[in-house]
Write an enzyme that holds these catalytic residues in place. Structure first.
Site, short mmCIF file in Angstrom:
data_model
loop_
_atom_site.label_atom_id
_atom_site.label_comp_id
_atom_site.label_asym_id
_atom_site.label_seq_id
_atom_site.Cartn_x
_atom_site.Cartn_y
_atom_site.Cartn_z
N ASP A 1 6.94 -50.25 -16.32
CA ASP A 1 6.85 -51.57 -15.71
C ASP A 1 5.42 -52.08 -15.70
O ASP A 1 4.54 -51.46 -15.12
CB ASP A 1 7.39 -51.50 -14.28
N SER B 1 9.69 -56.19 -6.61
CA SER B 1 8.76 -57.14 -7.19
C SER B 1 8.06 -57.91 -6.07
O SER B 1 7.56 -57.31 -5.13
CB SER B 1 9.49 -58.05 -8.17
N HIS C 1 11.17 -52.19 -14.43
CA HIS C 1 10.98 -52.98 -13.21
C HIS C 1 12.05 -52.67 -12.17
O HIS C 1 13.24 -52.85 -12.43
CB HIS C 1 10.99 -54.46 -13.58
#
Length: 532
Positions: A468, A215, A493
């Site tokens: 995601d 991320s 994710h």
């Protein structure tokens, strides 16, 4: 930026916060061991460092395990416990100026149980916007490959998050104290920490270092390799939306990926979520409807007016986004305790045909919300001010979004399942000015890190799952032989960074195998160069 979609009137941006109303004047709603403990300080003088710095290691031991296992902190859910030392490194508050000469202690975690000394590799996790222990315990890939690589693991906490606070309790007092919360300062922290580890840890001077992150941490891992190629030999950037900036991707792509996840997971699922917004408007047009909706959703704080209703809709939108992010094939508790394939579970309650009443439709939406917020059955009511783990630093991320992490998002209600909402930079900028007294620089990240012009760099893996939403701003194609894209079908994710699980799709297992292959290749080449 792990995460949330945040909305104000006329604007939307990733991951931030539920801020206290007295600190943050909202015009809308913003969505982002046990037993006795022994401790000891071990101070190593890093004599070769320039400038001279001290390496502070605070090693915590569980009293019952100390004799058998040595310094450790253990945490376990469905996988074997992980064990690490907690250490602190003294960092400059400002790496790029000379007036602010203060320092702070940056927390980092170390596991060297399987490290091949001397010269074994180091996997270095570039910390995200939150408590580093949370990311450590949710980055199983590093733990899974540690022994095979003979690697030391280091998890570095990002300044201003967890316990790494430059001004202690005053770090968030005002924008003057928040001024040093930038990705550039964080990358410099990481570079100096690696340099100090190589100088102070016996046998580590020639150790090749690979950056790993997911991320926002994945963005940092990629940028770490780009900005400090002499410090790290390569990077794994998982679910890293380095292109989610103005002028690089369309602002509606994020919403469209969320919608696609729900469309693929159940008949009429996305269509009924799209219909629900009007149903909510109809129901909240009267006091009786507000009372019914509050009771149906078992809200801790009943809805009282249209402002509450707008906040309720933002809460639901964030719920759907978070579900898409953590749509893992097995039970998990990354953001909330959830079943495997949670979007499919949710969609079972949203399979209505178009003729249902508003109350029937919203009854299904309420049952779907219970899957995300109360799957274990332990909550007596739902709190619309909370949508994810408290381990994320929402206030800090909001400031970052208001300065350099400007990530446009929008929806049109046609190609996605959300209400129409344009990207309004001026409204967003005004909100930031009201909150912090700063205005965002929308083009700075692109100027600083290159945008899509990154072909001159090397040794970076960009991995993305097609479930995601953040994949919309990720690198989804090979740029060169050493800037490679790994696409994970049915992957949410940073699924590839999680512990291996028997229920992982074949694409996730293949992705991890390919990532390990690149690690071994980079390490082999680096060790070959380091030999006389």
């Amino acid at each position: 930026m792990l995460s949330k979609v945040v909305k104000t009137t006329g604007s939307a941006f990733p991951h931030p916060p539920e801020l206290d109303s007295d600190v943050f004047p909202l015009t809308g709603r913003f969505t982002s061991p046990t037993g006795r403990v022994k401790w000891s300080w071990c101070v190593q003088d890093a004599a070769m460092a320039a400038p001279r710095l001290l390496l502070f290691c605070l090693c915590w031991l569980d009293a019952a395990a100390a004799a058998a296992a040595g310094p450790s902190v253990s945490s376990s859910s469905s996988h074997s416990p992980v064990s690490y030392r907690t250490c602190f490194f003294e960092q400059k508050i400002d790496h790029f100026g000379f007036l602010e000469d203060g320092t702070f202690k940056q927390r980092y975690l170390v596991s060297d149980r399987h490290w091949r000394n001397p010269g074994g590799p180091v996997l270095f996790y570039t910390g995200n916007e939150g408590d580093i222990t949370w990311f450590c315990n949710n980055t199983g890939f590093m733990w899974d490959v540690q022994e095979e690589l003979g690697a030391m693991l280091v998890f570095a906490e990002h300044r201003y998050y967890g316990e790494s606070l430059p001004f202690g309790p005053d770090s968030y007092r005002d924008s003057k104290h928040l001024n040093y919360l930038t990705s550039e300062q964080a990358l410099a922290d990481f570079a100096l920490l690696v340099q100090n580890l190589k100088q102070s840890v016996p046998g580590a001077a020639e150790s090749p270092v690979i950056a790993v992150g997911g991320s926002y941490g994945g963005m940092l891992a990629a940028w770490f390799r780009m900005k400090y190629p002499h410090v790290v030999i390569g990077a794994l950037a998982s679910s890293a939306p380095i292109w989610q900036f103005p002028g690089l991707v369309a602002c509606g792509e994020f919403s469209r990926v969320v919608t696609r996840d729900f469309s693929r997971s159940g008949v009429n699922c996305d269509l009924n979520i799209r219909r629900s917004w009007k149903a909510i408007d109809n129901m909240t047009s009267s006091d009786a409807g507000l009372r019914w909706l509050s009771s149906e959703f078992a809200l801790c704080s009943p809805l009282k007016d249209k402002m509450d209703a707008a906040a309720f809709k933002s809460w639901l939108q964030e719920t759907w986004v978070n579900l898409a992010m953590v749509d893992y094939p097995y039970p998990s508790d990354f953001l909330q305790p959830l079943p495997g394939w949670p979007v499919q579970v949710v969609c079972k309650f949203l399979a209505f045909q178009s003729a249902v009443s508003d109350q029937q439709l919203l009854h299904g939406v309420a049952q779907a919300a219970q899957v995300y917020y109360n799957f274990t059955g332990g909550s007596s009511c739902l709190n619309t001010s909370q949508t994810a783990t408290g381990s994320l630093g929402t206030r800090g991320w909001f400031y970052q979004a208001c300065t350099e992490m400007v990530m446009p998002m929008c929806s049109d209600g046609v190609q996605d399942m959300f209400e129409p909402q344009e990207w309004n930079f001026q409204a967003f900028s005004d909100t930031c000015q009201a909150a912090f007294g700063v205005r965002p620089r929308p083009d700075w990240a692109r100027a600083l890190y290159g945008g899509k012009d990154i072909g001159s760099h090397s040794n970076i893996i960009f991995s993305n799952g097609d479930l995601d939403p953040w994949s919309a701003g990720g690198v989804a194609l090979n740029i060169s032989d050493s800037l490679v894209s790994v696409l994970i079908r049915d992957g949410a994710h940073h699924l590839d960074l999680r512990f291996a699980n028997a229920l992982d799709p074949p694409s996730a297992r293949a992705a991890r195998a390919l990532e390990l292959h690149y690690f071994q290749l980079w390490i082999k080449r680096a060790m070959g160069r380091s030999r006389p």
